[in-house]
Enzyme design. Sequence first.
Site, mmCIF file in Angstrom:
data_model
loop_
_atom_site.group_PDB
_atom_site.id
_atom_site.type_symbol
_atom_site.label_atom_id
_atom_site.label_comp_id
_atom_site.label_asym_id
_atom_site.label_seq_id
_atom_site.Cartn_x
_atom_site.Cartn_y
_atom_site.Cartn_z
ATOM 1 N N GLU A 116 0.831 -1.201 0.000
ATOM 2 C CA GLU A 116 0.000 0.000 0.000
ATOM 3 C C GLU A 116 0.864 1.249 0.000
ATOM 4 O O GLU A 116 1.932 1.289 0.607
ATOM 5 C CB GLU A 116 -0.925 -0.028 1.217
ATOM 6 N N CYS A 153 3.311 8.345 1.376
ATOM 7 C CA CYS A 153 3.824 7.381 2.351
ATOM 8 C C CYS A 153 4.078 6.063 1.619
ATOM 9 O O CYS A 153 3.172 5.485 1.029
ATOM 10 C CB CYS A 153 2.807 7.213 3.476
ATOM 11 N N CYS A 160 5.838 -7.028 7.352
ATOM 12 C CA CYS A 160 6.934 -6.597 8.226
ATOM 13 C C CYS A 160 7.199 -7.684 9.257
ATOM 14 O O CYS A 160 6.274 -8.327 9.754
ATOM 15 C CB CYS A 160 6.583 -5.293 8.939
ATOM 16 N N CYS A 164 5.688 -5.266 15.978
ATOM 17 C CA CYS A 164 5.256 -4.324 17.010
ATOM 18 C C CYS A 164 3.793 -4.617 17.342
ATOM 19 O O CYS A 164 2.987 -4.878 16.454
ATOM 20 C CB CYS A 164 5.419 -2.885 16.530
ATOM 21 N N CYS A 167 0.698 -2.571 15.682
ATOM 22 C CA CYS A 167 0.743 -2.276 14.251
ATOM 23 C C CYS A 167 0.073 -3.380 13.434
ATOM 24 O O CYS A 167 0.397 -4.557 13.584
ATOM 25 C CB CYS A 167 2.206 -2.119 13.830
ATOM 26 N N CYS A 383 -1.224 5.674 9.944
ATOM 27 C CA CYS A 383 -0.020 4.976 10.396
ATOM 28 C C CYS A 383 -0.383 3.645 11.030
ATOM 29 O O CYS A 383 -1.263 3.577 11.882
ATOM 30 C CB CYS A 383 0.685 5.770 11.495
HETATM 31 N N1 SAH Z 1 8.664 0.210 10.180
HETATM 32 C C1 SAH Z 1 9.023 1.560 10.327
HETATM 33 C C2 SAH Z 1 8.258 2.481 9.414
HETATM 34 C C3 SAH Z 1 6.793 2.178 9.226
HETATM 35 S S1 SAH Z 1 5.731 2.352 10.613
HETATM 36 C C4 SAH Z 1 8.858 2.002 11.760
HETATM 37 O O1 SAH Z 1 8.244 1.296 12.538
HETATM 38 O O2 SAH Z 1 9.377 3.060 12.102
HETATM 39 C C5 SAH Z 1 5.496 4.117 10.670
HETATM 40 C C6 SAH Z 1 5.047 4.654 12.025
HETATM 41 O O3 SAH Z 1 3.722 4.227 12.337
HETATM 42 C C7 SAH Z 1 5.929 4.179 13.165
HETATM 43 O O4 SAH Z 1 6.417 5.278 13.877
HETATM 44 C C8 SAH Z 1 4.995 3.367 14.032
HETATM 45 O O5 SAH Z 1 5.356 3.479 15.389
HETATM 46 C C9 SAH Z 1 3.638 3.986 13.710
HETATM 47 N N2 SAH Z 1 2.520 3.090 13.972
HETATM 48 C C10 SAH Z 1 2.479 1.755 13.804
HETATM 49 N N3 SAH Z 1 1.268 1.280 14.145
HETATM 50 C C11 SAH Z 1 0.514 2.336 14.530
HETATM 51 C C12 SAH Z 1 -0.837 2.489 14.984
HETATM 52 N N4 SAH Z 1 -1.652 1.448 15.086
HETATM 53 N N5 SAH Z 1 -1.267 3.722 15.296
HETATM 54 C C13 SAH Z 1 -0.451 4.787 15.158
HETATM 55 N N6 SAH Z 1 0.821 4.714 14.723
HETATM 56 C C14 SAH Z 1 1.306 3.500 14.416
HETATM 57 FE FE1 SF4 Z 2 7.016 -3.034 11.226
HETATM 58 FE FE2 SF4 Z 2 4.770 -1.866 12.031
HETATM 59 FE FE3 SF4 Z 2 6.792 -2.139 13.749
HETATM 60 FE FE4 SF4 Z 2 7.007 -0.396 11.713
HETATM 61 S S1 SF4 Z 2 5.558 -0.273 13.422
HETATM 62 S S2 SF4 Z 2 8.549 -1.899 12.410
HETATM 63 S S3 SF4 Z 2 5.848 -1.484 10.129
HETATM 64 S S4 SF4 Z 2 5.619 -3.814 12.800
#
Ligand code: SAH
Ligand code: SF4
Length: 393
Positions: A116, A153, A160, A164, A167, A383
């Site tokens: 995406e 974006c 991934c 996390c 996410c 995000c």
């Molecule tokens: N993988 C990289 C870049 C993609 S995620 C990273 O984690 O930095 C981009 C941002 O989205 C990150 O800062 C992450 O902490 C945030 N993010 C992930 N899941 C989210 C959610 N459910 N709500 C708000 N921000 C989120």
């Molecule tokens: Fe991967 Fe989502 Fe963690 Fe970014 S926030 S490193 S996309 S699992």
Amino acid sequence: MARESQGRPSGCRIMMIPLGMAEPAQSALLGLDLQELTALVHRHGQPEYRARQLFDAIYPQRLTRLNAISTIPRAFLTALDAEGLDIHPPVIEKSFASVDGTIRHLMAMGDSETVETVWMPEGDGGEAGDGSDDLDTDIPAENAQDWRRATICVSSQVGCAVNCRFCLTALLGVKRNLTAGEIVGQITAVLSDRKVDLERQRVNIVFMGMGEPFLNYDNFMKAVRLLVEGVGFPESRMTVSTSGIVPRVRDFGGEEIRPRLAISLNAPSDPLRERIMPINKKWDLAQLMRAVRDFPLRNREKVTFEYVLLNGVNDEPSHARQVVELVRGIRCKVNLIALNPGPGIDFATPEQERVKDFQNILVQAGIPAFVRRPRGRDIYAACGQLKRTVGDL
Ligand code: SAH
Ligand code: SF4
């Protein structure tokens, strides 16, 4: 445990990424740099300047088919075609438009994998305060469309592996890395879809879509160079976000051409960060913060810390005060993001008041802190919500 029943294994899956992770067949010219195109034209017994013609057609002109190139003799184009070579950009398979102007694109790669890519007119507020706003007046009014600046974006991997807990992308696991061409191609496809004229319109790129860019470092960096040298994006208008792959943060600091750096901090202590970001077990906060402190910032550049606020988990005033201590002395800003919720995510979004209180503690301690406006939440484009939801909307 609820987590496991939703198909998410516990712990960190970083070590499980297969080293030779599948990549699609290299029949795409998009993604080749000038040197590689030069080797190609030599192999075909063509004069060297043909490489530059191909490069110009693919990147600044953003052509999508070889047969649209008028400057190159048909015989050479036919010879490339006979080898199965073409530009082969990713194709926009579906688009979902939000009420706020955000558009989430589902992009199909050559092997039918999808990622995406999100178009956000007027940015997402995350760029505010980084000094980039002063350039807004560049755009002459008569050429402005209904947006003055926009952010794209971009995804770096299919899924991934970092896992996390907050996410949605994590729920996919990682399928494969994207090639440099597939990273660049998301951007060129969206620029063409929006009919953007880069000389007149202001576009920022954030590598914050699906995937961990620093676990696909070489392809990501090659894409950056092609964007700067080919497509014509200044590196200062790009930001890459990492969950904290420490050795790559250090490599990144040594790159001649590089975007700005954002770190997904999300918690100010090891026990808490480990709980929501298992990657912290591999590289803890001390290692991460040392790498950030050593990072060679450029003139006027700041590092961005992103902090997703999870209600009652990492959003107490005491956490804000710990963040202040952690980042003290670093030229930085903090972007606060109230959790974008989703199915399978066991956390709640804090009330606006709690977010404000957290922000105030940082600001009063002299740390620039911004609350990121959620964009496209109604279409799952915000995000952490990107997960190839083909059937969901
Ligand atoms: N993988 C990289 C870049 C993609 S995620 C990273 O984690 O930095 C981009 C941002 O989205 C990150 O800062 C992450 O902490 C945030 N993010 C992930 N899941 C989210 C959610 N459910 N709500 C708000 N921000 C989120
Ligand atoms: Fe991967 Fe989502 Fe963690 Fe970014 S926030 S490193 S996309 S699992």
